[in-house]
Each structure stands twice: as structure tokens, then as C-alpha cells.
Design an enzyme around this catalytic site. Structure first.
Site, PDB file in Angstrom:
ATOM      1  N   GLY A 149      95.298 -67.459 -48.616  1.00  0.00           N
ATOM      2  CA  GLY A 149      96.495 -67.961 -49.277  1.00  0.00           C
ATOM      3  C   GLY A 149      96.247 -68.458 -50.688  1.00  0.00           C
ATOM      4  N   GLU A 204      99.982 -72.483 -52.706  1.00  0.00           N
ATOM      5  CA  GLU A 204      99.950 -73.920 -52.938  1.00  0.00           C
ATOM      6  C   GLU A 204      98.680 -74.377 -53.657  1.00  0.00           C
ATOM      7  OE1 GLU A 204     102.033 -75.760 -49.088  1.00  0.00           O
ATOM      8  OE2 GLU A 204     100.782 -74.041 -48.652  1.00  0.00           O
ATOM      9  N   GLN A 222     101.262 -67.070 -59.330  1.00  0.00           N
ATOM     10  CA  GLN A 222     101.319 -68.146 -58.344  1.00  0.00           C
ATOM     11  C   GLN A 222     100.445 -69.332 -58.760  1.00  0.00           C
ATOM     12  OE1 GLN A 222     103.904 -68.096 -56.509  1.00  0.00           O
ATOM     13  NE2 GLN A 222     102.982 -68.045 -54.496  1.00  0.00           N
TER      14      GLN A 222
END
Ligand code: MOS
Length: 745
Positions: free
Chosen positions: A708, A711, A644
Site C-alpha cells: 500500500g 496513507e 499518492q
């Protein structure tokens, strides 16, 4: 003894079906009697449709139906909310207005895709066309304060120290001030998989295989558009070939597939072409920013003034980025939007506002460091933010677990930052200038309530299911890892299930599925609670069922461990138990989430380091090294997490060097709506990327401690490149992308 696997590098459980081609994406679904819809799009950007001639198209082989504003499929507007703000505000074909170039003005349904496409090419349209209002720069003077939406986005924030009357006064009182304007072009998600939907009705219920990040929200939006109850729509989306925000909301192609299938009483597939994706789905707005930093001679910020203009309130750099980066006693963030332009819809795109804002802020910090003769890392440490900025003093909460300082230290060491000469053009290698740059990433960390279903099965497996999607993010494997650890069984015995609106969902943003880098943070901690309830149900079954070897025991005497129940001197595996009791499956569905109020602000952090080589004569920029040190709390799957961050860095550095959607101001047409002219990084553009995770579980955030990631890699990446380009060449580029022409001037 089975060792926990959370935090280790686990292979994707969906890897084999993906690499063998067995995974079925939406467009791969082919039910009997399938028909194919092809979109007809406008060739002007503004005006009215006077007439549509379907005579040739209607005679074309294989054509079944043609829908246009003269013969529309009826679709309702969405009720006001996020979907209207960030999705398809107006369903197509409901009137004769053309609001942008490439708007859907027809759907041709035929027996094959090729026949539908051929017929669509024969549709002729007579327009009453206007000159479009399509120049973003030309609309800056007309930009307005956004209307209230119920979101903090777009609302000005002013924080002033006691005795200070305005941000400009604070700037005037600073020892050093620096102002820059920063421009980012519109961009498109360009996921590998296009938007596609296959819709089929049966007994008033529709099943839609559709590429979406959030099956449950997608089903609700489709139901609203079709005017049917929420239970009448089932969305199935097990595999998604990239989303980046482009598949978070529902776009017209899916609505048309559903409505046409109802009208024709046959399955309809609509697959968008690559070119159509540039206009029939949303994109990231262009953003113009004006940023002024005021600092004391020792480097501490005294005032930050950040005013932005964008097409969409979600691209709010001040609120999404500047509020979360650095300490300053005085801060102003403001946004105006260019309303009423004749351009396709905007939506969220990976780190909306954060990515655009961090480019401006982190470029300016690099410039300020040079002005003050400070190392860029020392400047950032001098302005370390411990409490989130908030216009409301009650919102000034400490960050729960912040190790950004360690990210700087560890990242600098791994990258070799000490070898950087702060003097631009100091390092070269033949005809290449070599430069190093760094930037910070901060991403607000969100978590919602998730409902998880954990079932034990007679074959000795356990299923762990929830309604969200895996758009390449690794959610299949997150469920498998958390299920294996919570149940104490090998991952091979866990069957994850996602990508179906009929699965349990939860509340709040969980409805939207995989958005806001919150899916893992939401789902992972919820598996434990569901597992505990499932084990309680299993024990109850074991002590009550007449065929159970443990029947008659007190539940308190029975212990579950590693898939086995023990009590009264007897031991039985759950598969064995369910086989004996002739029970297919048994378990629980449990919703759990964060407390309503918490005394912290939550965010993930990273420090990115980039080395570039810029060719002295051609201005070509090549990245030669990238390092990222990441503090995202606990890591669920080290392999997917690294993936990611790499993906985010590829995304953000692509914004730095290549990506831009070019709108022709005179026509409103996107001139490079294809993957030959819209430049994206390819493998040869990407150097080896060194990703390092700090391991500091954030137990204030959740029991699992994982925040998270999705992003985070994108944020700050463009500034790290631009700062490296400055260090290499002495040229500071404030308008992306950094193309050779800008470096040759
Ligand atoms: Mo992300 S832009 O919330 O899919």
C-alpha cells in the site's frame, strides 16, 4: 511483442472524462422527476427538541415533504460492527434528542435545491437545551479505557524484557529519558466532492448514486438501515472526488435520500453543504499524547512509554504507530477515550493513529538525537526494527521486505541532508531562518481476497471488473494496467469497470472497497488469477463451438498469447473468434487472496525530508523543499503512485502548518466550518516534491509484490516539518498546527 507496462508511468485512463467534465459524480445524476432534499441541522449541541414549527416552511413554494422527529423516515440502527464503530451509529430523526451541534433534525424535500433550502430556513425549532460537554481538554481526566470491540485498537500493550517488572522501572534504568506531550486538534477530510446521493426505487429495488469509497459495504449498510435484503440495494459510484476515510462508511444524508425516495416514490437527491459536512459526517478525533523515550548513551532505546487520549479508538497512536517503528526491549502503549462528549461522530481519516502517533514519536526521536549528539538518521538506524513488536511472542514476525535503511540513505543523498547544521538557527537567508528535518513513515500493509471478472468481447476488447472505488487513487488505471499485462494486449483494448456494488467483490476488507491503503494491493494480484481462468474459458469455447476455427482441437494444443489463440496451425484473435461464434462476451469471475496465515509482518516505509524557512519577525513558516524516499514494494503505476505520495505529503504537512477544526467549548459549535476559515494548503504553499521509489517487489506479500501507498506520505510528514522548524528556530512545537503565534512567543 507487447512490453509489460506495470511499473511505468501510465496516464490515468479516467483522466480525459475528468478533465473534460464528462465524468458523472453522484450529484451530477439527474433522473426524470428528481426531487431535492435539504438537511435541517440543530443549532444547539445538547438537549431535547420540544417542538418544531413547520407552518411557514410547509407553505414555501415547491415543498413536497418535510421529515422531522415528529414525522420521521424510519431507519434501523446498524448491526454491531465496524459500521457502528466508525460510521453513523444512530440514524437521524428517530428521537428528539440533540447530541451535537449540527445534528440532522429534519429533511425538506422540494422540487428544486433552492426551494428546499429556502423552506429549510423557515423551520423553527424550540429546544430544551443543556450546556454541552464539548471541551476535549476538559475531558482528559474523565477519559476511560475503551470497551472491547473485537479490534486490537484501544487495548493496552505491555512488552517487558526478562527481569523487568514495569515500564517505569525500565525508564529509570535508562541513561537518558525524555518526555513530551503532543496535541493534535480535530480535523476534517474536506474532500473536494461533498457527500451526495441520488436514490431511485423501482419494483422494491433501490439504485443509489452515492459518493463512496466502498460500494459493496455502502449497499449493505443502506440495506440494513432500510430493513430490506442486501440484493435490493445497488450502489453506483464510478467517480469519487476524494474520500480520505470520510466516505468509507455510510452517513445519514445517503440514508435519508434512500428512505425519502421510498416514501415519495420519486427520485431524491441529497447534497450536503460544505458547512454541513463538518457535522453530519465523521471527522478525525483530537488526540493528546504523552510519550517518554528511555535510551542508552549509545542511542539504543531501552523503553518507550506512549499513552494517548482520543475521542475514538481508531486514533490509537501506540498501536497503530509505536508498535511498528523502533526496536526496544520494553514498550508500553495505552489509550483512553473521552466517552459521551456532545460532539459530532469521529471516523477514520487518512492514516488514523499512524499519522497522529508518528508526529509524537518522530518529534521525540529528533529531540533525543539532539540530546545524544547523534544525527537523527543514525539514531533511527541504531534502533532499526526487524521484527514487529507484539505482546504475544508468536506475533513477533519478521518484516517481509524492509528497505527503510535504503530510504534513509537515498533520501538523505537526494535531499542534501549532509548540509544540515544540527545547531538550531545556524542557517538563515535574509530575514528567514532555514532549517531541515526528517522523519520516518511506517504503514502496515494489508491485502484481502478480491473477486475479479475478466471478460473477452467480440469487439476485441477485454473488460476487467471488480467492486471497489477510485477516489482519486488510480484504481481505474490499476485494473487497466494489470489487465493489459495479464492478457498481453495494449491498454487501449482493456475496459476497466469499478464503482458498482453489483460487480464481484471478494471477502474480508475487500467489502469496504478502497480503505486502509489496501485496494491496489488487494486487486492487482487478483487480476492474474482471474485472467488465467478467463483464458481457460476462452480456449474451451474455441475448441467446442461449431463456428470456431479451432473447433475440435484438444484444449492442450491451443495456446493464448497477446490476445490470440493458436493451435493446429491456425491462429485467431479473441475478437475474431467471438465474432465468428456470435458471442458477445465470455470469461470468468475468480476470487483470490492471501493465505490465511503468513510468517511475516507486512508494512510499507518511507523517509521524508523537509526544508522550511521561518520568518524571523512574523513567524510565518514556508516549506521550501520536500523529498521522500519510498519502499512500497513493486509499483503498479509510477505516475499515480507518485501522485499518492505527493497527496499524502500535502495532507500531512497541512496538518503540521494549517489544519484544525475549532470547537467552541461553550456551544459545541465548530467555529470554522467552512473553507475560508478551515485552512488547507493551496498550490502556492507546496514546493516541488521529489519522490523516489525503491524498487524491491515484496514477493512474500503477493505475486505482484505491490504494497500500500495511499496513507504512507501522510505518516511522519508533520514531524518532518516540526523537526525542520526546530532546526530553523530552536523552538520545538508539540501542539499542531505550527502557527506563527507559537513561534513568536
Ligand atoms: Mo482510509 S482512512 O482507510 O480511507
Amino acid at each position: 511483442m507487447i512490453a509489460p507496462i506495470m511499473g511505468t508511468a501510465v496516464d490515468r485512463v479516467d483522466g480525459p472524462v475528468k478533465v473534460t467534465g464528462a465524468a458523472r459524480y453522484a450529484a451530477d445524476v439527474a433522473p426524470p422527476h428528481l426531487t431535492h432534499g435539504y438537511l435541517v441541522t440543530s443549532t444547539v449541541a445538547a438537549g431535547t427538541i420540544r417542538g418544531i414549527d413547520l407552518s411557514a416552511a410547509g407553505r414555501s413554494p415547491g415543498v413536497i415533504a418535510i421529515y422531522t422527529p415528529d414525522n420521521p423516515l424510519r431507519l434501523n440502527d446498524q448491526p454491531p460492527g465496524l459500521s457502528t464503530l466508525l460510521g453513523e451509529a444512530r440514524p437521524p430523526l428517530q428521537d428528539h434528542e440533540v447530541r451535537y451541534h449540527g445534528q440532522i433534525i429534519g429533511l425538506v424535500v422540494a422540487a428544486s435545491f433552492e426551494q428546499a433550502r429556502d423552506a429549510a430556513a423557515l423551520v423553527t425549532v424550540d429546544y430544551d437545551a443543556r450546556t454541552p460537554n464539548a471541551s476535549f481538554a476538559g475531558n482528559h481526566d474523565r477519559a476511560v479505557a475503551p470497551p472491547p470491540t473485537g479490534l486490537p485498537l484501544g487495548q493496552p500493550v505491555d512488552i517487558l524484557a526478562d527481569g523487568v517488572s514495569s515500564i517505569d522501572e525500565a525508564l529509570r534504568a535508562s541513561d537518558v529519558t525524555l518526555t513530551g506531550t503532543y496535541d493534535l486538534p480535530p480535523r476534517h477530510h474536506n474532500a473536494l466532492e461533498p457527500h451526495a446521493a441520488v436514490a431511485m426505487w423501482r419494483d422494491g429495488q433501490v439504485t443509489i448514486h452515492s459518493a463512496t469509497q466502498g460500494p459493496s459495504a455502502h449497499a449493505l449498510e443502506i440495506a440494513a438501515a432500510l430493513g430490506v435484503g442486501p440484493d435490493a440495494v445497488r450502489v453506483v459510484s464510478p467517480h469519487v472526488g476524494g474520500g480520505f476515510g470520510g466516505k468509507a462508511f455510510t452517513w445519514a444524508p445517503t440514508l435519508l435520500a434512500a428512505a425519502a425516495a421510498r416514501e415519495l416514490d420519486r427520485p431524491v437527491k441529497v447534497v450536503t453543504t460544505r458547512e454541513q459536512l463538518f457535522t453530519v459526517t465523521g471527522h478525525r478525533s483530537a488526540v493528546h499524547q504523552r510519550l517518554t523515550l528511555g535510551a542508552r548513551a549509545d542511542g539504543r532505546l531501552n523503553a518507550v512509554k506512549h499513552d494517548s487520549i482520543s475521542e475514538a479508538i481508531v486514533e490509537d497512536p501506540g498501536i497503530r504507530a509505536t508498535l511498528h517503528f523502533y526496536a526496544t526491549p520494553n514498550l508500553h502503549a495505552g489509550l483512553r477515550i473521552t466517552a459521551g462528549m456532545d460532539l459530532p461522530r469521529t471516523t477514520i481519516m487518512r492514516a488514523p493513529g499512524d499519522e497522529t502517533g508518528s508526529f509524537a514519536l518522530e518529534s521525540a526521536m529528533d529531540e533525543l538525537a539532539e540530546r545524544l549528539g547523534m544525527d537523527p538518521i543514525d539514531l533511527r538506524l541504531a534502533n532499526y526494527l526487524t521484527h514487529a513488536h507484539s505482546a504475544d511472542p508468536a506475533g513477533r514476525l519478521p518484516y517481509s521486505s524492509k528497505h527503510l535503511d535504503e530510504c534513509y540513505r537515498v533520501g538523505a543523498r537526494r535531499f542534501g541532508w549532509h548540509r544540515r547544521d544540527p545547531q538550531p538557527r545556524a542557517a538563515s537567508d535574509g530575514d528567514w531562518f532555514v532549517g531541515m528535518g526528517m522523519a520516518t513513515a511506517v504503514l502496515g500493509a494489508a491485502r484481502a481476497e478480491a473477486a475479479i471478472r475478466v471478460h473477452f468481447h467480440a469487439d476485441g476488447t477485454a473488460s476487467v471488473a471488480t467492486s471497489t472505488a477510485d477516489l482519486g487513487t488510480g484504481m481505474w488505471t490499476v485494473l487497466a494496467v494489470m489487465g493489459a499485462d495479464s492478457l498481453g494486449i495494449p491498454i487501449s483494448r482493456v475496459r476497466p469497470a469499478i464503482g458498482d456494488s453489483r460487480l464481484p467483490v471478494g471477502a474480508g476488507n475487500a467489502i469496504y472497497g478502497a480503505i486502509g491503503s489496501a485496494a491496489t494491493a488487494t486487486v492487482a494480484p487478483a487480476v492474474g488469477a482471474a485472467t488465467r481462468d478467463a483464458i481457460t474459458a476462452l480456449i474451451h469455447h474455441a475448441v467446442t463451438h461449431r463456428r470456431s476455427p479451432l473447433q475440435g482441437l484438444d484444449p492442450g494444443e491451443v495456446r493464448y498469447r497477446h490476445g490470440t489463440l493458436t493451435g493446429g496451425g491456425r491462429t485467431v484473435g479473441f475478437g475474431e473468434l467471438l465474432t465468428a461464434t456470435r458471442t458477445d462476451n465470455l470469461g470468468a469471475t475468480t476470487a483470490s487472496g492471501p493465505p490465511a496465515t503468513q510468517p511475516h509482518t507486512f508494512a510499507s516505509y518511507a523517509a521524508h525530508f523537509c526544508e522550511v524557512r521561518v520568518h524571523r519577525w512574523t513567524g510565518e513558516t514556508r516549506m521550501s523543499r520536500l523529498t521522500s524516499a519510498v519502499d512500497a514494494g513493486a509499483i503498479v503505476n509510477r505516475k499515480a503512485a507518485r501522485n499518492q505520495i505527493i497527496g499524502g505529503l500535502v495532507f500531512g504537512t497541512g496538518a503540521a502548518l494549517l489544519e484544525a477544526s475549532h470547537v467552541e467549548p461553550a456551544t459545541g459549535r465548530i467555529a470554522n466550518a467552512n473553507l475560508a476559515d478551515y485552512l488547507l494548503h493551496v498550490n502556492a504553499d507546496i514546493p516541488d516534491i521529489d519522490v523516489h521509489f525503491l524498487d524491491h517487489p515484496d514477493t512474500a506479500f503477493s505475486a505482484v509484490g505491490a504494497r500500500g501507498i495511499g496513507e504512507l506520505g501522510t505518516i511522519g510528514a508533520a514531524a518532518a516539518v516540526a523537526n525542520a522548524v526546530y532546526n530553523a528556530t530552536g523552538t520545538r512545537i508539540r501542539a499542531l498546527p505550527i502557527t506563527p503565534d507559537k513561534l513568536l512567543q
